[in-house]
Design a protein around this motif. Structure first.
Motif, PDB file in Angstrom:
ATOM      1  N   LEU A 135       0.796  -1.043  -0.025  1.00  0.00           N
ATOM      2  CA  LEU A 135      -0.161   0.002   0.061  1.00  0.00           C
ATOM      3  C   LEU A 135       1.007   1.266   0.106  1.00  0.00           C
ATOM      4  O   LEU A 135       1.876   1.171   0.605  1.00  0.00           O
ATOM      5  CB  LEU A 135      -0.862  -0.037   1.178  1.00  0.00           C
ATOM      6  N   GLY A 136       0.393   2.239  -0.656  1.00  0.00           N
ATOM      7  CA  GLY A 136       1.073   3.326  -0.594  1.00  0.00           C
ATOM      8  C   GLY A 136       0.831   4.802  -0.017  1.00  0.00           C
ATOM      9  O   GLY A 136      -0.316   4.591   0.911  1.00  0.00           O
ATOM     10  N   ASP A 137       1.366   5.802   0.015  1.00  0.00           N
ATOM     11  CA  ASP A 137       0.864   6.753   0.850  1.00  0.00           C
ATOM     12  C   ASP A 137      -0.265   7.417   0.694  1.00  0.00           C
ATOM     13  O   ASP A 137      -1.116   7.918   1.460  1.00  0.00           O
ATOM     14  CB  ASP A 137       2.050   8.116   0.588  1.00  0.00           C
ATOM     15  N   ALA A 138      -0.982   7.215  -0.729  1.00  0.00           N
ATOM     16  CA  ALA A 138      -2.485   7.739  -0.707  1.00  0.00           C
ATOM     17  C   ALA A 138      -3.282   7.205   0.076  1.00  0.00           C
ATOM     18  O   ALA A 138      -4.234   7.755   0.712  1.00  0.00           O
ATOM     19  CB  ALA A 138      -2.575   7.570  -2.437  1.00  0.00           C
ATOM     20  N   MET A 139      -3.076   5.985   0.374  1.00  0.00           N
ATOM     21  CA  MET A 139      -3.952   5.116   1.087  1.00  0.00           C
ATOM     22  C   MET A 139      -4.078   5.556   2.702  1.00  0.00           C
ATOM     23  O   MET A 139      -4.871   5.562   3.311  1.00  0.00           O
ATOM     24  CB  MET A 139      -3.822   3.651   0.948  1.00  0.00           C
ATOM     25  N   VAL A 140      -2.800   6.030   3.078  1.00  0.00           N
ATOM     26  CA  VAL A 140      -2.613   6.384   4.490  1.00  0.00           C
ATOM     27  C   VAL A 140      -3.165   7.649   4.531  1.00  0.00           C
ATOM     28  O   VAL A 140      -4.080   8.011   5.603  1.00  0.00           O
ATOM     29  CB  VAL A 140      -1.058   6.732   4.679  1.00  0.00           C
ATOM     30  N   LYS A 141      -3.080   8.802   3.469  1.00  0.00           N
ATOM     31  CA  LYS A 141      -3.786   9.888   3.582  1.00  0.00           C
ATOM     32  C   LYS A 141      -5.462   9.592   3.609  1.00  0.00           C
ATOM     33  O   LYS A 141      -6.122  10.383   4.370  1.00  0.00           O
ATOM     34  CB  LYS A 141      -3.261  10.879   2.702  1.00  0.00           C
ATOM     35  N   PHE A 142      -5.865   8.907   2.466  1.00  0.00           N
ATOM     36  CA  PHE A 142      -7.220   8.777   2.594  1.00  0.00           C
ATOM     37  C   PHE A 142      -7.876   8.152   3.900  1.00  0.00           C
ATOM     38  O   PHE A 142      -8.922   8.271   4.046  1.00  0.00           O
ATOM     39  CB  PHE A 142      -7.617   7.668   1.291  1.00  0.00           C
ATOM     40  N   THR A 143      -7.029   7.227   4.515  1.00  0.00           N
ATOM     41  CA  THR A 143      -7.732   6.824   5.685  1.00  0.00           C
ATOM     42  C   THR A 143      -7.246   7.278   7.160  1.00  0.00           C
ATOM     43  O   THR A 143      -7.354   6.712   7.958  1.00  0.00           O
ATOM     44  CB  THR A 143      -7.334   5.172   5.877  1.00  0.00           C
ATOM     45  N   ASN A 144      -6.518   8.235   7.076  1.00  0.00           N
ATOM     46  CA  ASN A 144      -5.956   9.083   8.071  1.00  0.00           C
ATOM     47  C   ASN A 144      -5.049   8.213   8.954  1.00  0.00           C
ATOM     48  O   ASN A 144      -5.352   8.209  10.277  1.00  0.00           O
ATOM     49  CB  ASN A 144      -6.891   9.738   8.826  1.00  0.00           C
ATOM     50  N   GLU A 153      -5.090  15.605 -10.466  1.00  0.00           N
ATOM     51  CA  GLU A 153      -5.866  16.276  -9.976  1.00  0.00           C
ATOM     52  C   GLU A 153      -6.754  15.978  -8.583  1.00  0.00           C
ATOM     53  O   GLU A 153      -7.336  16.806  -8.068  1.00  0.00           O
ATOM     54  CB  GLU A 153      -6.963  17.060 -11.043  1.00  0.00           C
ATOM     55  N   VAL A 154      -6.608  14.724  -8.382  1.00  0.00           N
ATOM     56  CA  VAL A 154      -7.084  14.296  -6.863  1.00  0.00           C
ATOM     57  C   VAL A 154      -6.605  14.763  -5.859  1.00  0.00           C
ATOM     58  O   VAL A 154      -5.516  14.742  -5.608  1.00  0.00           O
ATOM     59  CB  VAL A 154      -7.372  12.592  -7.130  1.00  0.00           C
ATOM     60  N   VAL A 155      -7.342  15.292  -5.013  1.00  0.00           N
ATOM     61  CA  VAL A 155      -6.965  15.773  -3.953  1.00  0.00           C
ATOM     62  C   VAL A 155      -6.765  14.744  -2.748  1.00  0.00           C
ATOM     63  O   VAL A 155      -7.766  14.065  -2.520  1.00  0.00           O
ATOM     64  CB  VAL A 155      -7.790  17.022  -3.174  1.00  0.00           C
ATOM     65  N   LEU A 156      -5.461  14.709  -2.209  1.00  0.00           N
ATOM     66  CA  LEU A 156      -5.192  13.621  -1.172  1.00  0.00           C
ATOM     67  C   LEU A 156      -5.636  14.078   0.325  1.00  0.00           C
ATOM     68  O   LEU A 156      -4.925  14.490   0.938  1.00  0.00           O
ATOM     69  CB  LEU A 156      -3.940  13.208  -1.065  1.00  0.00           C
ATOM     70  N   ARG A 157      -7.021  13.679   0.466  1.00  0.00           N
ATOM     71  CA  ARG A 157      -7.435  13.892   1.859  1.00  0.00           C
ATOM     72  C   ARG A 157      -8.637  12.823   2.280  1.00  0.00           C
ATOM     73  O   ARG A 157      -8.768  12.301   1.803  1.00  0.00           O
ATOM     74  CB  ARG A 157      -8.265  15.359   1.768  1.00  0.00           C
ATOM     75  N   GLN A 158      -8.714  12.934   3.761  1.00  0.00           N
ATOM     76  CA  GLN A 158      -9.369  11.789   4.317  1.00  0.00           C
ATOM     77  C   GLN A 158     -10.668  11.485   3.688  1.00  0.00           C
ATOM     78  O   GLN A 158     -11.665  12.330   3.352  1.00  0.00           O
ATOM     79  CB  GLN A 158      -9.670  12.049   5.871  1.00  0.00           C
ATOM     80  N   VAL A 159     -10.966  10.388   3.530  1.00  0.00           N
ATOM     81  CA  VAL A 159     -12.218   9.818   2.922  1.00  0.00           C
ATOM     82  C   VAL A 159     -13.461  10.183   4.054  1.00  0.00           C
ATOM     83  O   VAL A 159     -13.187  10.142   5.359  1.00  0.00           O
ATOM     84  CB  VAL A 159     -12.436   8.338   2.714  1.00  0.00           C
ATOM     85  N   GLU A 160     -14.545  10.490   3.674  1.00  0.00           N
ATOM     86  CA  GLU A 160     -15.654  11.190   4.614  1.00  0.00           C
ATOM     87  C   GLU A 160     -16.718  10.062   4.730  1.00  0.00           C
ATOM     88  O   GLU A 160     -16.842   9.204   3.976  1.00  0.00           O
ATOM     89  CB  GLU A 160     -16.124  12.498   4.234  1.00  0.00           C
ATOM     90  N   GLY A 161     -17.217  10.307   5.811  1.00  0.00           N
ATOM     91  CA  GLY A 161     -18.375   9.404   6.081  1.00  0.00           C
ATOM     92  C   GLY A 161     -18.021   7.807   6.888  1.00  0.00           C
ATOM     93  O   GLY A 161     -18.992   7.030   6.720  1.00  0.00           O
TER      94      GLY A 161
END
Length: 147
Positions: A45-54, A88-96
């Motif tokens: 898994l890479g950094d994007a998954m870390v950022k998406f899942t905090n 262009e995808v913003v790397l931020r935590q997934v909501e909900g």
């Protein structure tokens, strides 16, 4: 290749010789070889998954070294597939999600392309406007220091 986490979402690696090492979680961890198995792939898994899942999901700190033992006499070839969010995808935590930990502070607003450029070139002095802290990936979070 020195110790790092992958930039994107997922990396799939196929190889027949050793040389990939991972650093398990924990402050006293030591490098461990990943043994390639015939007909199997290694998935990081890479950094994007870390950022998406905090930080719920962690990227793996790894490095590439010479194959161990008798394998060192052979040429090491690898086939790697790297997947990452579009530029262009913003790397931020997934909501909900009730599973993802709450943010501690304000979240950085960074697009995937900028993240990759900072990670790839930041330590090499190719981007004049990159401060040292902004190129760092999720290595410290992935070490699970204090957990």
């Amino acid at each position: 290749m020195g110790a790092h986490t992958d930039f994107g979402s997922i990396t799939i690696l196929f190889n027949r010789l050793g040389g990939l090492q991972v650093l398990p979680p924990g402050a006293d961890a030591e490098w461990v070889y990943v043994r390639p198995l015939p007909g199997h792939a290694i998935v990081n898994l890479g950094d994007a998954m870390v950022k998406f899942t905090n930080g719920l999901l962690r990227s793996n700190i790894h490095r590439i070294v010479a194959p161990p033992g008798e394998q060192a006499d052979w040429t090491r070839y690898s086939l790697a597939y790297f997947a990452r969010p579009e530029d262009e995808v913003v790397l931020r935590q997934v909501e909900g999600s009730d599973l993802i930990p709450e943010l501690d502070g304000e979240e950085e607003d960074v697009r995937s392309k900028e993240w990759v450029l900072r990670r790839a070139f930041g330590t090499r002095g190719r981007l004049d406007d990159v401060d040292l802290k902004s190129y760092i990936g999720t290595e410290m979070m992935s070490r699970r220091i204090g957990v």
